[in-house]
Write a protein that holds these residues in place. Sequence first.
Motif, PDB file in Angstrom:
ATOM      1  N   ALA A  36      33.041  49.052  34.262  1.00 40.43           N
ATOM      2  CA  ALA A  36      33.602  47.680  33.708  1.00 40.43           C
ATOM      3  C   ALA A  36      33.445  46.842  34.882  1.00 40.43           C
ATOM      4  O   ALA A  36      33.664  47.094  35.943  1.00 40.43           O
ATOM      5  CB  ALA A  36      35.152  47.824  33.347  1.00 40.43           C
ATOM      6  N   PRO A  37      33.150  45.596  34.653  1.00 38.18           N
ATOM      7  CA  PRO A  37      32.955  44.350  35.639  1.00 38.18           C
ATOM      8  C   PRO A  37      34.462  44.154  36.282  1.00 38.18           C
ATOM      9  O   PRO A  37      35.450  44.440  35.418  1.00 38.18           O
ATOM     10  CB  PRO A  37      32.380  43.201  35.083  1.00 38.18           C
ATOM     11  CG  PRO A  37      32.746  43.420  33.433  1.00 38.18           C
ATOM     12  CD  PRO A  37      32.892  45.235  33.311  1.00 38.18           C
ATOM     13  N   ALA A  38      34.484  43.773  37.496  1.00 33.73           N
ATOM     14  CA  ALA A  38      35.893  43.550  38.122  1.00 33.73           C
ATOM     15  C   ALA A  38      36.670  42.650  37.429  1.00 33.73           C
ATOM     16  O   ALA A  38      37.800  42.955  37.179  1.00 33.73           O
ATOM     17  CB  ALA A  38      35.586  42.933  39.342  1.00 33.73           C
ATOM     18  N   GLU A  39      36.152  41.402  36.855  1.00 25.74           N
ATOM     19  CA  GLU A  39      37.174  40.393  35.999  1.00 25.74           C
ATOM     20  C   GLU A  39      37.627  41.400  34.826  1.00 25.74           C
ATOM     21  O   GLU A  39      39.002  40.970  34.624  1.00 25.74           O
ATOM     22  CB  GLU A  39      36.113  39.292  35.621  1.00 25.74           C
ATOM     23  CG  GLU A  39      37.182  38.334  35.150  1.00 25.74           C
ATOM     24  CD  GLU A  39      36.447  36.922  34.697  1.00 25.74           C
ATOM     25  OE1 GLU A  39      36.955  35.988  34.017  1.00 25.74           O
ATOM     26  OE2 GLU A  39      35.365  36.675  35.309  1.00 25.74           O
ATOM     27  N   HIS A  40      36.853  41.860  33.802  1.00 21.02           N
ATOM     28  CA  HIS A  40      37.200  42.455  32.717  1.00 21.02           C
ATOM     29  C   HIS A  40      38.540  43.394  33.250  1.00 21.02           C
ATOM     30  O   HIS A  40      39.253  43.918  32.414  1.00 21.02           O
ATOM     31  CB  HIS A  40      36.149  43.127  32.078  1.00 21.02           C
ATOM     32  CG  HIS A  40      36.685  43.917  30.776  1.00 21.02           C
ATOM     33  ND1 HIS A  40      37.045  43.155  29.736  1.00 21.02           N
ATOM     34  CD2 HIS A  40      36.456  45.325  30.439  1.00 21.02           C
ATOM     35  CE1 HIS A  40      37.253  44.203  28.702  1.00 21.02           C
ATOM     36  NE2 HIS A  40      36.959  45.232  29.344  1.00 21.02           N
ATOM     37  N   LEU A  41      38.109  44.333  33.972  1.00 18.51           N
ATOM     38  CA  LEU A  41      39.348  45.261  34.589  1.00 18.51           C
ATOM     39  C   LEU A  41      40.334  44.612  35.027  1.00 18.51           C
ATOM     40  O   LEU A  41      41.487  45.395  34.548  1.00 18.51           O
ATOM     41  CB  LEU A  41      38.438  46.223  35.832  1.00 18.51           C
ATOM     42  CG  LEU A  41      39.094  47.479  36.297  1.00 18.51           C
ATOM     43  CD1 LEU A  41      39.068  48.364  35.124  1.00 18.51           C
ATOM     44  CD2 LEU A  41      38.545  48.151  37.611  1.00 18.51           C
ATOM     45  N   ALA A  42      40.346  43.684  35.652  1.00 17.30           N
ATOM     46  CA  ALA A  42      41.328  43.174  35.964  1.00 17.30           C
ATOM     47  C   ALA A  42      42.341  42.586  35.105  1.00 17.30           C
ATOM     48  O   ALA A  42      43.643  42.543  34.884  1.00 17.30           O
ATOM     49  CB  ALA A  42      41.277  42.039  36.992  1.00 17.30           C
ATOM     50  N   GLU A  43      41.617  42.030  34.131  1.00 18.05           N
ATOM     51  CA  GLU A  43      42.430  41.660  32.511  1.00 18.05           C
ATOM     52  C   GLU A  43      42.957  42.748  31.962  1.00 18.05           C
ATOM     53  O   GLU A  43      44.291  42.797  31.710  1.00 18.05           O
ATOM     54  CB  GLU A  43      41.524  40.732  31.982  1.00 18.05           C
ATOM     55  CG  GLU A  43      41.089  39.671  32.454  1.00 18.05           C
ATOM     56  CD  GLU A  43      39.770  38.771  31.566  1.00 18.05           C
ATOM     57  OE1 GLU A  43      39.538  39.476  30.540  1.00 18.05           O
ATOM     58  OE2 GLU A  43      39.342  37.670  31.726  1.00 18.05           O
ATOM     59  N   ARG A  44      42.245  43.839  31.852  1.00 21.31           N
ATOM     60  CA  ARG A  44      42.890  44.999  31.184  1.00 21.31           C
ATOM     61  C   ARG A  44      44.008  45.698  31.961  1.00 21.31           C
ATOM     62  O   ARG A  44      44.928  46.098  31.093  1.00 21.31           O
ATOM     63  CB  ARG A  44      41.825  46.069  31.099  1.00 21.31           C
ATOM     64  CG  ARG A  44      40.682  45.741  29.969  1.00 21.31           C
ATOM     65  CD  ARG A  44      41.086  45.623  28.575  1.00 21.31           C
ATOM     66  NE  ARG A  44      41.265  46.651  27.887  1.00 21.31           N
ATOM     67  CZ  ARG A  44      40.330  47.495  27.296  1.00 21.31           C
ATOM     68  NH1 ARG A  44      39.131  46.913  27.624  1.00 21.31           N
ATOM     69  NH2 ARG A  44      40.691  48.612  26.631  1.00 21.31           N
ATOM     70  N   LEU A  45      43.775  45.837  33.238  1.00 23.38           N
ATOM     71  CA  LEU A  45      45.017  46.387  34.093  1.00 23.38           C
ATOM     72  C   LEU A  45      46.415  45.663  34.130  1.00 23.38           C
ATOM     73  O   LEU A  45      47.299  45.881  33.954  1.00 23.38           O
ATOM     74  CB  LEU A  45      44.449  46.567  35.505  1.00 23.38           C
ATOM     75  CG  LEU A  45      45.497  46.908  36.593  1.00 23.38           C
ATOM     76  CD1 LEU A  45      46.154  48.328  36.213  1.00 23.38           C
ATOM     77  CD2 LEU A  45      45.054  46.979  37.810  1.00 23.38           C
ATOM     78  N   LEU A  46      45.918  43.938  34.029  1.00 20.82           N
ATOM     79  CA  LEU A  46      47.200  43.249  33.825  1.00 20.82           C
ATOM     80  C   LEU A  46      48.001  43.379  32.494  1.00 20.82           C
ATOM     81  O   LEU A  46      49.191  43.374  32.362  1.00 20.82           O
ATOM     82  CB  LEU A  46      46.910  41.784  34.068  1.00 20.82           C
ATOM     83  CG  LEU A  46      48.016  40.746  34.232  1.00 20.82           C
ATOM     84  CD1 LEU A  46      49.072  41.147  35.420  1.00 20.82           C
ATOM     85  CD2 LEU A  46      47.590  39.290  34.389  1.00 20.82           C
TER      86      LEU A  46
END
Length: 237
Positions: A36-46
């Motif tokens: 996953a790209p970094a931005e998408h991963l950050a959104e999913r983690l949050l």
Amino acid sequence: MQLTTIGFDADDTLWHNERFFTLTQDRFTELMRDHAPAEHLAERLLAAERRNIGHYGFGVKGFTLSMIETAIEVSEGRVPGSVIAEIMAAGREMLSHPIELLPGARDTIDALAGRYRLLLITKGDLLDQERKLAQSGLGDFFDAVEIVSDKTAAIYTGAFTRHGSGAAQGMMVGNSLKSDVNPMLDAGGWAVHVPHDLTWPLEHAEARDTDPRFHRIEALSLLPGLIRQIEMSFIEP
């Protein structure tokens, strides 16, 4: 009117904390770069952290479980066991990192001890918070310590009643508007915001700048001077 009791938040008010979460999330992003790209991963983690607060509470353990959950979700179950093991290892490292006090923390606590009842009111993993307090060397300054599951007006009302003369004669000091400041104002007490460079997105809230009991200082070392100003206002004609 007088101030009798001052409560302090711990993480990112007295010692560094959020930067370890940021560094671990950077490591998580690197581990998952093929999924996953970094931005998408950050959104999913949050989103996972927000879902899981009610189950796991605040702190490293909930964060680690949310990273594992996110890794499984974004990889559609294909994340290797070795990556899961590295995520768990990163969580354990967070639970053992040495404590580094923020500038002015010890001198400020020392200056106020004995003049006021000092409380430490913090949320997070019980064992982790106890460890950090013990390593900080600040434990003996506090008249009481409360490690809570969340910070609300009711929590502050109870804590300042048990260990002081009530929230109306109390002050809460911390870096989070959502957890440290606004609930204390709701409880009828004074609140001092000490901003930190790093703030977890789920701790963001609007400042109540028009509330006469709200104050903001840029460094903890300014707190004794602010308290003197507030107390002078009590006796001005």
